[in-house]
Design an enzyme around this catalytic site. Structure first.
Site, PDB file in Angstrom:
ATOM      1  CB  SER A   9      -0.882  -0.010   1.256  1.00 38.38           C
ATOM      2  OG  SER A   9      -1.474   1.254   1.467  1.00 38.38           O
ATOM      3  CE1 TYR A  51      -3.740  -2.610   4.913  1.00 37.57           C
ATOM      4  CE2 TYR A  51      -3.172  -0.334   4.391  1.00 37.57           C
ATOM      5  CZ  TYR A  51      -3.540  -1.605   3.990  1.00 37.57           C
ATOM      6  OH  TYR A  51      -3.707  -1.862   2.646  1.00 37.57           O
TER       7      TYR A  51
END
Length: 238
Positions: A141, A157
């Site tokens: 990401s 995350y």
């Protein structure tokens, strides 16, 4: 075993980008797609779809990357399909959006177990069956891309996805003597169920279907030119 076919493993294949990848690869001749997900309802329906090329096959497999046994449950299933793996797309991910001081150890474990530990475990498991010119594509990401904009609530995350990026760079070095390539795509915001759950009402600029088109082409072709790279895939600047 069907060694003349391209054997593709996709994790997190039950929905979102993973499901779109399954559909794309199924429309190409001579592919076996092992589609791994905790929930396989969509995959079971699609595996009977008439749009799938006659020479290709979608093979759903229900498996929990965090809790199930890789050697006893997953590997025997994969080897029933083929003893060689050409493309491995580690797409499965968990995103928990919480302020840092509300994140728990369970939140930490779940995100790191799925986002990075499962990639470590699956790569080790499949290493003997990867071949010269196999391609491992790890889906990270922009949150884990160094120097990119960061967002509140995504500390764990983003950290897990950053770990995946560095892991990929190191993995490519470990595997290069066998001709196995490993690259990492750091995706920007993409419209998926996971994003909607974490950020209700937010509309991403890229659909899961369009992102899957990019990833599928990358997985099939780009390892002939690059290896060990972490590539940002975002229309926004960091």
């Amino acid at each position: 075993m069907q060694s003349n076919k391209t054997n593709i493993i996709i994790t997190g294949a039950g929905k979102g980008i993973g499901f779109e990848l399954v559909k794309l690869f199924a429309c190409i001749e001579n592919n076996n797609i092992i589609a791994i997900s905790r929930k396989i309802d969509n995959l079971l329906v699609f595996s009977e779809n008439k749009e799938i090329k006659q020479s290709s096959k979608v093979i759903p497999f229900q498996f929990d990357l965090e809790n199930d046994n890789y050697e006893e449950k997953l590997l025997p299933f994969i080897l029933k399909v083929s003893d060689k793996i050409d493309i491995l797309i580690n797409n499965a991910g968990v995103l928990i959006n919480k302020p840092f001081f509300q994140q728990t150890e369970d939140d930490f474990d779940k995100q790191f177990n799925v986002n990075i530990k499962s990639v470590f475990k699956l790569t080790k498991l499949l290493y003997p069956y990867l071949t010269n010119n196999s391609h491992i594509v790890n889906i990270s990401s922009m949150g884990g891309f160094q120097g990119s904009a960061k967002f509140k609530g995504l500390s764990l995350y983003s950290a897990s996805k950053g770990a995946l990026a560095v892991f990929t760079e190191c993995l490519a070095e470990e595997l290069k003597d066998r001709g196995i390539k490993a690259n990492c795509l750091a995706l920007g915001a993409t419209q998926t169920e996971m994003l909607e759950k974490a950020f209700p009402g937010f509309k991403a600029p890229v659909s899961a279907e369009k992102m899957a088109i990019f990833i599928a082409d990358f997985a099939m072709n780009t390892h002939h030119f690059i290896n060990g790279k972490v590539i940002p895939v975002s229309i926004a600047t960091p």
